[in-house]
Structure formats: structure tokens, C-alpha cells
Design a protein around this motif. Structure first.
Motif, short mmCIF file in Angstrom:
data_model
loop_
_atom_site.label_atom_id
_atom_site.label_comp_id
_atom_site.label_asym_id
_atom_site.label_seq_id
_atom_site.Cartn_x
_atom_site.Cartn_y
_atom_site.Cartn_z
N SER A 54 1.01 -0.98 0.29
CA SER A 54 0.04 -0.34 -0.03
C SER A 54 1.11 1.14 -0.01
CB SER A 54 -1.30 0.44 1.17
OG SER A 54 -0.48 0.50 2.65
N ALA A 55 0.36 2.77 -0.18
CA ALA A 55 1.04 4.14 -0.77
C ALA A 55 -0.07 4.68 -0.11
CB ALA A 55 1.60 3.66 -1.34
N SER A 56 0.07 5.73 0.20
CA SER A 56 -0.82 6.75 0.45
C SER A 56 -0.13 8.00 0.52
CB SER A 56 -1.40 6.71 2.26
OG SER A 56 -0.74 7.13 2.73
N GLY A 57 -0.83 9.45 0.16
CA GLY A 57 -0.10 10.28 -0.17
C GLY A 57 -1.42 11.60 -1.09
N THR A 58 -0.63 12.77 -0.89
CA THR A 58 -1.84 14.11 -1.88
C THR A 58 -1.42 14.11 -3.63
OG1 THR A 58 0.01 15.30 -0.53
CG2 THR A 58 -2.81 14.30 -0.19
N ARG A 59 -0.27 13.64 -3.89
CA ARG A 59 0.27 14.12 -5.08
C ARG A 59 1.14 13.56 -5.82
NH1 ARG A 59 -0.09 19.25 -6.15
NH2 ARG A 59 0.00 20.31 -4.30
N THR A 60 2.05 13.30 -5.95
CA THR A 60 2.55 11.74 -6.63
C THR A 60 2.56 10.84 -5.59
OG1 THR A 60 3.07 13.55 -8.97
CG2 THR A 60 4.35 10.68 -8.63
N VAL A 61 1.89 9.44 -6.13
CA VAL A 61 2.21 8.27 -5.29
C VAL A 61 2.21 7.06 -5.71
CG1 VAL A 61 0.81 6.59 -3.38
CG2 VAL A 61 -0.19 9.35 -3.83
N VAL A 62 4.27 6.07 -5.65
CA VAL A 62 3.95 5.11 -6.09
C VAL A 62 4.34 3.93 -5.58
CG1 VAL A 62 6.05 4.14 -7.41
CG2 VAL A 62 6.05 6.65 -7.39
N LEU A 63 3.26 3.29 -6.18
CA LEU A 63 3.33 1.84 -5.97
C LEU A 63 4.24 0.50 -6.65
CD1 LEU A 63 2.23 0.04 -2.92
CD2 LEU A 63 0.28 -0.33 -4.51
N ASP A 64 5.38 0.63 -5.68
CA ASP A 64 6.23 -0.39 -6.63
C ASP A 64 6.28 -2.14 -6.00
OD1 ASP A 64 7.59 -1.30 -9.10
OD2 ASP A 64 9.38 -0.66 -7.96
N ARG A 65 5.87 -3.06 -6.74
CA ARG A 65 5.72 -4.49 -6.32
C ARG A 65 5.58 -5.36 -7.16
NH1 ARG A 65 4.33 -6.97 -0.84
NH2 ARG A 65 4.39 -8.95 -2.12
N ARG A 71 -4.25 -13.75 -9.26
CA ARG A 71 -5.11 -12.48 -9.76
C ARG A 71 -5.83 -11.52 -8.45
NH1 ARG A 71 -8.39 -13.85 -13.83
NH2 ARG A 71 -10.21 -12.36 -13.21
N PHE A 72 -4.42 -10.77 -9.21
CA PHE A 72 -4.62 -9.27 -8.60
C PHE A 72 -5.01 -7.97 -8.56
CE2 PHE A 72 -0.66 -11.92 -8.04
CZ PHE A 72 -0.56 -12.31 -6.91
N ALA A 73 -5.22 -7.03 -7.23
CA ALA A 73 -6.24 -6.31 -8.01
C ALA A 73 -6.10 -4.98 -7.48
CB ALA A 73 -7.65 -5.65 -7.90
N VAL A 74 -5.59 -3.87 -8.05
CA VAL A 74 -5.03 -2.34 -7.71
C VAL A 74 -6.60 -1.39 -7.29
CG1 VAL A 74 -3.28 -0.69 -8.16
CG2 VAL A 74 -3.15 -2.67 -8.97
N VAL A 75 -6.07 -1.00 -5.78
CA VAL A 75 -7.49 -0.31 -5.97
C VAL A 75 -6.95 1.23 -5.29
CG1 VAL A 75 -9.18 0.11 -3.73
CG2 VAL A 75 -8.24 -2.17 -4.30
N LEU A 76 -7.36 2.14 -5.52
CA LEU A 76 -7.36 3.85 -5.45
C LEU A 76 -9.00 4.00 -4.37
CD1 LEU A 76 -6.87 5.04 -8.97
CD2 LEU A 76 -5.19 4.36 -6.94
N ALA A 77 -8.54 4.27 -2.95
CA ALA A 77 -9.85 4.76 -2.36
C ALA A 77 -9.43 5.95 -0.99
CB ALA A 77 -9.73 3.38 -1.63
N ASN A 78 -10.48 6.24 -0.68
CA ASN A 78 -10.20 7.54 0.46
C ASN A 78 -9.38 6.78 1.57
OD1 ASN A 78 -10.31 9.43 -1.19
ND2 ASN A 78 -13.31 9.33 -1.19
N VAL A 79 -8.61 7.30 2.19
CA VAL A 79 -7.97 6.94 3.13
C VAL A 79 -9.00 6.24 4.04
CG1 VAL A 79 -7.65 8.43 4.51
CG2 VAL A 79 -6.29 6.94 5.21
N GLU A 80 -10.73 7.23 4.50
CA GLU A 80 -11.21 6.89 5.72
C GLU A 80 -12.55 6.07 4.68
OE1 GLU A 80 -12.49 10.46 2.89
OE2 GLU A 80 -11.28 9.90 4.71
N GLY A 81 -12.27 5.99 3.44
CA GLY A 81 -13.24 4.47 2.70
C GLY A 81 -14.48 4.95 2.25
#
Length: 89
Positions: A54-65, A71-81
């Protein structure tokens, strides 16, 4: 932003309306599909123990894995859901 096994993401989002990316290269732009009805809140992403990364932030966010088989999913979500996520990806 999180990466998780697709089944774990499906369980987390069960009952909450959300959009799924169907085609990032559609003729008229990105194609999304609404799943599960109207947008609704889910539990905070940080409360989930099943994320692989996971990674979070308000500008450029990079998540490297590096992913293995599965089967995988990438999720973009608000921090509080909360619903209504805005992002440029």
C-alpha cells in the motif's frame, strides 16, 4: 492505493458500489463498469490486513510491487473509505 489478491478486494468491497476498470485503452477513453449499486462507504483501507502493498499521499504516489502467480487488484480509495475517489492514473 493498495495491491491485494482479487478475492480479498472483492470481499472488502462486497455490498459497496464501486467502479471496475474494464478497458484502459478504449476507443473513447477509459472504460469503467459500475458494480454493486450506488457508491457507498467501505471500512478504511488501513484497517485491512490482507493487502500485499500500500501507499498513500496527496501528490504523486508510487506503489512498486513484484507479483507472483495469481489474480491481483489495484485499488484507489480514500483513506477513510468514503466514496468519490478522484485520481489521475
Amino acid at each position: 492505493m493498495v495491491i491485494a489478491a482479487e478475492d480479498d478486494v472483492d470481499r472488502w468491497l462486497a455490498g459497496a458500489g464501486h467502479d471496475e476498470l474494464i478497458d484502459p485503452y478504449g476507443e473513447s477513453g477509459v472504460l469503467l463498469r459500475r458494480v454493486g449499486g450506488p457508491a457507498g462507504a467501505v471500512s478504511a483501507p488501513a484497517e485491512q490486513a490482507s493487502w500485499l502493498a500500500s501507499a498513500s499521499g496527496t501528490r504523486t504516489v508510487v506503489l512498486d510491487r513484484v507479483l507472483t502467480d495469481g489474480r491481483f487488484a489495484v485499488v484507489l480509495a480514500n483513506v477513510e473509505g468514503s466514496p468519490d475517489v478522484a485520481a489521475e492514473v
